[in-house]
Design an enzyme around this catalytic site. Structure first.
Site, PDB file in Angstrom:
ATOM      1  N   GLU A 168       3.231  -9.640  -5.805  1.00  0.00           N
ATOM      2  CA  GLU A 168       4.167  -8.453  -6.115  1.00  0.00           C
ATOM      3  C   GLU A 168       5.340  -8.629  -7.352  1.00  0.00           C
ATOM      4  OE1 GLU A 168       2.794  -9.609  -3.343  1.00  0.00           O
ATOM      5  OE2 GLU A 168       1.828  -8.268  -2.308  1.00  0.00           O
ATOM      6  N   GLU A 218      -2.902 -10.297   2.249  1.00  0.00           N
ATOM      7  CA  GLU A 218      -2.118  -9.828   3.611  1.00  0.00           C
ATOM      8  C   GLU A 218      -3.148  -9.435   4.840  1.00  0.00           C
ATOM      9  OE1 GLU A 218       0.392  -7.407   1.242  1.00  0.00           O
ATOM     10  OE2 GLU A 218       2.343  -8.169   2.361  1.00  0.00           O
ATOM     11  N   GLY A 223      -1.799  -7.252  -1.008  1.00  0.00           N
ATOM     12  CA  GLY A 223      -2.507  -6.508   0.198  1.00  0.00           C
ATOM     13  C   GLY A 223      -3.620  -7.228   0.509  1.00  0.00           C
ATOM     14  N   ALA A 230      -2.848  -3.834  -3.051  1.00  0.00           N
ATOM     15  CA  ALA A 230      -2.685  -2.362  -3.008  1.00  0.00           C
ATOM     16  C   ALA A 230      -2.928  -1.687  -4.151  1.00  0.00           C
ATOM     17  CB  ALA A 230      -1.088  -2.070  -2.441  1.00  0.00           C
TER      18      ALA A 230
HETATM   19  N1  CAA Z   1      -4.924  -2.023  -8.037  1.00  0.00           N
HETATM   20  C1  CAA Z   1      -5.456  -1.079  -9.010  1.00  0.00           C
HETATM   21  N2  CAA Z   1      -6.509  -1.495  -9.933  1.00  0.00           N
HETATM   22  C2  CAA Z   1      -6.705  -2.754  -9.812  1.00  0.00           C
HETATM   23  C3  CAA Z   1      -6.045  -3.628  -8.947  1.00  0.00           C
HETATM   24  C4  CAA Z   1      -5.051  -3.278  -8.210  1.00  0.00           C
HETATM   25  N3  CAA Z   1      -4.311  -3.746  -7.466  1.00  0.00           N
HETATM   26  N4  CAA Z   1      -6.621  -4.807  -9.217  1.00  0.00           N
HETATM   27  C5  CAA Z   1      -7.402  -4.713 -10.096  1.00  0.00           C
HETATM   28  N5  CAA Z   1      -7.586  -3.378 -10.551  1.00  0.00           N
HETATM   29  C6  CAA Z   1      -8.571  -2.698 -11.426  1.00  0.00           C
HETATM   30  C7  CAA Z   1      -8.160  -3.127 -12.977  1.00  0.00           C
HETATM   31  O1  CAA Z   1      -7.239  -1.910 -13.327  1.00  0.00           O
HETATM   32  C8  CAA Z   1      -9.525  -3.093 -13.781  1.00  0.00           C
HETATM   33  O2  CAA Z   1      -9.727  -1.665 -13.634  1.00  0.00           O
HETATM   34  P1  CAA Z   1     -10.601  -0.704 -15.113  1.00  0.00           P
HETATM   35  O3  CAA Z   1     -11.670  -1.681 -15.349  1.00  0.00           O
HETATM   36  O4  CAA Z   1     -10.555   0.551 -15.028  1.00  0.00           O
HETATM   37  O5  CAA Z   1      -9.610  -1.243 -16.321  1.00  0.00           O
HETATM   38  C9  CAA Z   1     -10.583  -3.615 -12.747  1.00  0.00           C
HETATM   39  O6  CAA Z   1      -9.974  -3.620 -11.373  1.00  0.00           O
HETATM   40  C10 CAA Z   1     -10.869  -4.915 -12.904  1.00  0.00           C
HETATM   41  O7  CAA Z   1      -9.576  -5.507 -13.001  1.00  0.00           O
HETATM   42  P2  CAA Z   1      -9.362  -6.660 -14.214  1.00  0.00           P
HETATM   43  O8  CAA Z   1      -9.965  -6.165 -15.464  1.00  0.00           O
HETATM   44  O9  CAA Z   1      -7.922  -6.638 -14.394  1.00  0.00           O
HETATM   45  O10 CAA Z   1     -10.255  -8.140 -13.810  1.00  0.00           O
HETATM   46  P3  CAA Z   1      -9.781  -9.595 -14.352  1.00  0.00           P
HETATM   47  O11 CAA Z   1     -10.975 -10.090 -13.964  1.00  0.00           O
HETATM   48  O12 CAA Z   1      -9.266  -9.532 -15.935  1.00  0.00           O
HETATM   49  O13 CAA Z   1      -8.404  -9.714 -13.496  1.00  0.00           O
HETATM   50  C11 CAA Z   1      -7.077  -9.657 -11.588  1.00  0.00           C
HETATM   51  C12 CAA Z   1      -8.375  -9.837 -12.047  1.00  0.00           C
HETATM   52  C13 CAA Z   1      -6.233 -10.972 -11.815  1.00  0.00           C
HETATM   53  C14 CAA Z   1      -7.188  -9.674 -10.023  1.00  0.00           C
HETATM   54  C15 CAA Z   1      -6.370  -8.670 -12.054  1.00  0.00           C
HETATM   55  O14 CAA Z   1      -7.096  -7.324 -11.873  1.00  0.00           O
HETATM   56  C16 CAA Z   1      -4.954  -8.334 -11.196  1.00  0.00           C
HETATM   57  O15 CAA Z   1      -3.892  -9.258 -11.495  1.00  0.00           O
HETATM   58  N6  CAA Z   1      -4.889  -7.341 -10.426  1.00  0.00           N
HETATM   59  C17 CAA Z   1      -3.757  -7.145  -9.699  1.00  0.00           C
HETATM   60  C18 CAA Z   1      -3.635  -7.764  -8.643  1.00  0.00           C
HETATM   61  C19 CAA Z   1      -2.306  -7.699  -7.762  1.00  0.00           C
HETATM   62  O16 CAA Z   1      -0.915  -7.489  -8.458  1.00  0.00           O
HETATM   63  N7  CAA Z   1      -1.999  -7.288  -6.642  1.00  0.00           N
HETATM   64  C20 CAA Z   1      -0.948  -7.088  -5.836  1.00  0.00           C
HETATM   65  C21 CAA Z   1      -0.834  -5.563  -5.815  1.00  0.00           C
HETATM   66  S1  CAA Z   1       0.760  -5.246  -5.174  1.00  0.00           S
HETATM   67  C22 CAA Z   1       0.880  -5.035  -3.235  1.00  0.00           C
HETATM   68  O17 CAA Z   1      -0.576  -5.550  -2.940  1.00  0.00           O
HETATM   69  C23 CAA Z   1       1.593  -4.784  -2.551  1.00  0.00           C
HETATM   70  C24 CAA Z   1       1.522  -5.088  -1.266  1.00  0.00           C
HETATM   71  O18 CAA Z   1       1.869  -6.080  -0.493  1.00  0.00           O
HETATM   72  C25 CAA Z   1       1.259  -3.945  -0.166  1.00  0.00           C
END
Ligand code: CAA
Length: 260
Positions: free
Chosen positions: A134, A114, A111, A66
């Site tokens: 999460e 999921e 998500g 998400a």
């Molecule tokens: N939401 C919003 N933006 C996201 C995102 C997310 N879940 N995941 C990645 N992005 C964005 C980053 O912010 C980044 O944007 P900018 O270039 O503008 O800074 C871009 O995508 C590229 O990401 P990274 O630079 O972080 O890429 P990376 O290769 O270094 O890392 C990653 C990749 C490990 C996937 C890392 O992006 C990450 O940890 N993302 C978040 C993953 C996460 O926590 N997901 C769970 C969300 S909560 C959820 O989903 C709740 C639910 O059950 C409904």
């Protein structure tokens, strides 16, 4: 409704839906979820689509979860509404009459994992990564992860992923039963299409009833599940596909199914 964050392509009865926000690793914001709902509802109503494939655009991600920048500003009631929308989308995918294959081409986190769980089959690229991270954000999975993950892989493995937030590779995901199989990255879509073609050549009536029987029966005890299966088995005998399938076998020729 105009779609800006997803794409749909239909070829030979196979719909491929691509989540398309590569700059945010295909993260799911409100608009993306609304577009998905619109798209999957229409697919569910279509008699011409026999199998669905879901994938992510770009080289890195299936769906990285998400959208955290969107969620950061939500109050509890808004978060509930957002979670409900996400669950609605995933329930719609799970309850589509057609089989759905997740083509997991990269990060499938939160998500994103999921979504894969709501699909009927999961094929992963050897570059795919999985997790429910999460807890790193001070929240729990909200799109059904705490429910579908233990049902699929058992409580122990699900708890390890959900409590620790750790990210695992495709090989480990396959070992614990989270994906059906792992294929070389550049062959992923080809493999998914070939599985979809194999399914779409079968009786659409029978395939839809198989899905209904598995999905609904799995929530019942064995006796009720088998009784439910019996109802659907006998229902097949009202279809042209059953008559054609059995006639073709006896005449030693390939069946021509019409899906009714
Ligand atoms: N939401 C919003 N933006 C996201 C995102 C997310 N879940 N995941 C990645 N992005 C964005 C980053 O912010 C980044 O944007 P900018 O270039 O503008 O800074 C871009 O995508 C590229 O990401 P990274 O630079 O972080 O890429 P990376 O290769 O270094 O890392 C990653 C990749 C490990 C996937 C890392 O992006 C990450 O940890 N993302 C978040 C993953 C996460 O926590 N997901 C769970 C969300 S909560 C959820 O989903 C709740 C639910 O059950 C409904």
């Amino acid at each position: 409704m105009e779609w800006k964050n997803i794409e749909k392509k239909v070829e030979d009865g196979i719909a491929t839906v691509t989540i398309n926000r590569p700059k945010a690793l295909n993260a799911l914001n409100y608009d993306t979820l609304m577009e998905m709902l619109d798209c999957f509802k229409a697919i569910g109503d279509s008699k011409d689509i026999h199998v669905v494939i879901i994938t992510g655009s770009g080289e890195k991600a299936f769906v990285a979860g998400a959208d955290i920048s969107f969620m950061g500003e939500l109050d509890p009631l808004e978060a509930r509404g957002f979670g409900k929308l996400g669950q609605n989308v995933l329930n719609t995918i799970e309850n589509l009459p057609q089989p759905v294959i997740a083509a997991i081409n990269g990060f499938a986190l939160g998500g994103g994992c999921e979504i894969a769980l709501a699909c009927d089959m999961r094929l992963a690229s050897d570059r795919a990564k999985f997790g429910q991270p999460e807890v790193n954000l001070g929240v729990i999975p909200g799109f059904g992860g705490t429910q579908r993950l233990p049902r699929l892989i058992g409580k122990g493995h699900a708890n390890e992923l959900v409590f620790s937030g750790k990210i695992i590779n495709a090989e480990e995901a396959c070992r614990i039963g989270l994906v059906n199989r792992v294929v070389p990255h550049d062959q992923l879509l080809e493999e998914c299409i070939s599985l979809a073609q194999m399914i779409s050549a079968k009786s659409p009536v029978a395939v839809r009833l198989c899905k209904e029987s598995v999905n609904n029966g799995i929530e019942m005890d064995l006796d009720r599940g088998c009784a439910y299966e019996l109802d659907l088995f006998s229902l097949c005998f009202a279809s042209s596909d059953q008559k054609e399938g059995m006639k073709a076998f006896l005449e030693k020729r390939a069946p021509k199914f019409i899906g009714s």
